[in-house]
Design an enzyme around this catalytic site. Structure first.
Site, PDB file in Angstrom:
ATOM      1  N   HIS A 165      37.994 -15.313  38.473  1.00 54.93           N
ATOM      2  CA  HIS A 165      37.834 -16.348  37.424  1.00 54.93           C
ATOM      3  C   HIS A 165      37.326 -15.748  36.112  1.00 54.93           C
ATOM      4  O   HIS A 165      36.699 -16.451  35.311  1.00 54.93           O
ATOM      5  CB  HIS A 165      36.863 -17.462  37.865  1.00 54.93           C
ATOM      6  CG  HIS A 165      37.081 -17.942  39.258  1.00 54.93           C
ATOM      7  ND1 HIS A 165      37.883 -19.019  39.575  1.00 54.93           N
ATOM      8  CD2 HIS A 165      36.620 -17.464  40.455  1.00 54.93           C
ATOM      9  CE1 HIS A 165      37.897 -19.202  40.892  1.00 54.93           C
ATOM     10  NE2 HIS A 165      37.144 -18.261  41.451  1.00 54.93           N
ATOM     11  N   SER A 286      43.498  -3.921   9.851  1.00 50.81           N
ATOM     12  CA  SER A 286      43.680  -5.185   9.136  1.00 50.81           C
ATOM     13  C   SER A 286      43.650  -4.899   7.646  1.00 50.81           C
ATOM     14  O   SER A 286      42.893  -4.051   7.183  1.00 50.81           O
ATOM     15  CB  SER A 286      42.554  -6.149   9.512  1.00 50.81           C
ATOM     16  OG  SER A 286      42.373  -7.101   8.486  1.00 50.81           O
ATOM     17  N   LYS A 292      38.389  -3.622  11.458  1.00 49.45           N
ATOM     18  CA  LYS A 292      39.263  -4.015  12.569  1.00 49.45           C
ATOM     19  C   LYS A 292      40.138  -2.885  13.089  1.00 49.45           C
ATOM     20  O   LYS A 292      40.613  -2.043  12.346  1.00 49.45           O
ATOM     21  CB  LYS A 292      40.184  -5.170  12.126  1.00 49.45           C
ATOM     22  CG  LYS A 292      39.466  -6.481  11.880  1.00 49.45           C
ATOM     23  CD  LYS A 292      38.981  -7.149  13.150  1.00 49.45           C
ATOM     24  CE  LYS A 292      40.083  -7.764  13.962  1.00 49.45           C
ATOM     25  NZ  LYS A 292      40.579  -9.026  13.417  1.00 49.45           N
ATOM     26  N   GLU A 299      49.067  -6.667  22.666  1.00 51.22           N
ATOM     27  CA  GLU A 299      49.408  -8.079  22.458  1.00 51.22           C
ATOM     28  C   GLU A 299      50.917  -8.302  22.551  1.00 51.22           C
ATOM     29  O   GLU A 299      51.385  -9.283  23.142  1.00 51.22           O
ATOM     30  CB  GLU A 299      48.904  -8.548  21.092  1.00 51.22           C
ATOM     31  CG  GLU A 299      47.390  -8.585  20.995  1.00 51.22           C
ATOM     32  CD  GLU A 299      46.937  -8.741  19.556  1.00 51.22           C
ATOM     33  OE1 GLU A 299      46.796  -9.887  19.121  1.00 51.22           O
ATOM     34  OE2 GLU A 299      46.752  -7.730  18.866  1.00 51.22           O
TER      35      GLU A 299
END
Ligand code: ARG
Length: 467
Positions: A165, A286, A292, A299
């Site tokens: 979980h 970024s 970043k 992704e």
């Protein structure tokens, strides 16, 4: 000398009974050359095998077969050097190749299509192409498994939290977590192997649908093209695409596995987790936030399954309910498979690079493993083993101790012996040995468990298997 007098506007390959050429929009919806030109190498290989067989069987002359063979090699080099005039009015790769062959060698080209149809031709071309993709997937998965094995070997005994979980469950080893993916990708690999073995029958010679009255030798063409045997039913040969569906199904499952590790990488590389550092080679910056380092490749890998599963659904939908045998619907089989295969190969290569480059943060993994009461199960097991408590009661006692630690803002090993004894008087000081995460993982030596020696045994097994 006979001549044909079909209208000049009609198709030169099949226009005998046509007085008019097709509407431009008909041509646009009908033509597949825009995408099936990817099958050129397979198409030419199939034609070469067919022509050689026709000559060996005395169906065409050796001279014609030789002219066809040389002409096909010329066509092949024209395509490979980008000098081939693909024509949309010739619909597909099969007719483009044959029409060009005629321009190059003249009359003998017209004999190539003896005892053959585009139906068995496209079936054999596409099978050969999908078979190559199975081989590419198997190679790509082998490389990916090796990358995970190297990670597992480096950190066979590094402790990290195991989750259920996405909540801390029990400590596990980094090596064990890496090896979980070796198992998944090994099953994916075996699915491509199974699919390849099943599809390795040659449909060439089924002709349009019923076989042929010419004395062809299907064993010879099957052998020449690397198939195990010819297909046994001509109707089935030209009308099924289950081999492509199996490839897509295996690809979808594999893409699903890729997406799961991709998601773990996204989570693990975040500032909140810091379990791994992804290399600069697999991340982006970024344009506005200088700090970043975004896990874009991970992704995208998480998302790519959408295209592959989409292709699978699309081809199932094309094939569903089609009566035997060939219907033009089946021309819709290719683009989706091409895209899915390209996506899968790119995804496997990207994941292999990312896994090879990623650096696990051993300290963060250990710190996370030690928090969240991760050794509560070890405590319950100790109560069963050492004090003879029934597991349910041990579970309850442990739960009470977890609540006590939580209310004091500490973890289980930080409780004093006296505090523990206030919950169960039988608890002794040696309980603290099982509360340490290192001892916890070392104790889980059941077959397939997370103990480092179990993990090392699995690594050794896979390394030997992959050679
Ligand atoms: N371009 C066709 C396809 O991909 C080739 C087979 C055409 N056969 C036919 N009978 N029209 O399916």
């Amino acid at each position: 000398m006979t001549t044909t007098n079909a209208s000049p506007a009609a198709n030169q390959m099949w226009g005998g009974r046509f007085a008019e050429g097709p509407d431009a929009i008909m041509q646009a919806i009908n033509a597949s050359i825009g995408f099936d030109q990817r099958l050129y190498a397979q198409d030419i290989a199939g034609s070469r095998a067919h022509a050689a067989m026709l000559a060996a069987q005395g169906i065409i002359t050796p001279n014609d077969a030789e002219a066809i063979r040389e002409g096909l090699l010329t066509v092949l080099s024209e395509i490979e050097t980008g000098n081939f005039p693909f024509k949309v009015e010739l619909e597909d790769i099969h007719m483009n190749v044959e029409a060009r062959l005629k321009e190059i060698i003249g009359a003998p080209a017209g004999r190539l299509h003896t005892a053959r149809s585009r139906n068995d031709q496209v079936a054999v071309d596409f099978r050969l192409w999908v078979r190559d993709q199975c081989d590419a997937a198997i190679a790509g998965l082998t490389a990916l498994m090796r990358a995970f094995l190297a990670q597992a070997e480096a950190g066979a005994d590094w402790v990290m939290p195991g989750f259920t979980h996405l909540q801390t469950a029990q400590p596990v080893t980094w090596g064990h977590h890496m090896m979980a993916y070796v198992e998944m990708f090994a099953r994916d690999r075996s699915r491509f192997m199974d699919a390849r073995a099943r599809m390795n029958e040659c449909p060439l010679g089924a002709a349009a649908l019923a076989g042929t009255s010419f004395p062809i030798d299907r064993m010879a063409t099957a052998r020449a093209l690397g198939f195990d045997r010819p297909t046994a039913n001509s109707l089935d040969s030209v009308s099924d695409r289950d081999f492509a569906l199996e490839f897509l199904a295996a690809s979808s499952i594999c893409a699903m596995h890729l997406s799961r590790f991709a998601e773990e990488l996204v989570i693990w590389s975040s500032a909140q987790f810091r379990f791994v550092r992804l290399s600069d080679r697999w991340t982006t910056g970024s344009s506005i936030m200088p700090q970043k380092k975004n896990p874009d490749a991970a992704e995208l890998l998480r998302a790519k399954i959408g295209r592959i599963l989409g292709a699978t659904v699309a081809l199932f939908t094309v094939m569903k309910g089609l009566p035997l045998t060939y219907s033009k619907d089946m021309q819709e089989d290719k683009e989706q498979v091409f895209d899915a295969a390209d996506t899968l190969m790119l995804g496997l290569a990207a994941m292999t690079g990312m896994v090879a480059d990623m650096a696990a943060n051993r300290e963060s993994l250990a710190a996370a493993a030690a928090s969240g009461f991760s050794t509560a199960t070890d405590l319950a097991d100790w109560l069963v083993r050492e004090l003879g408590l029934p597991f349910r009661e041990a579970h309850h006692v442990t739960g009470t101790l977890v609540a006590m630690a939580e209310s004091q803002g500490c973890d289980l090993p930080d409780l004093t012996l006296a505090q523990m004894q206030s919950v169960h008087s039988g608890i002794r000081a040696d309980v603290f040995e099982v509360l340490g995460i290192e001892n916890s993982v070392r104790s889980r030596r059941s077959y397939g468990g997370t103990a480092p020696d179990q993990v090392r045994a699995q690594i050794a097994r896979w390394k030997e298997h992959l050679g």
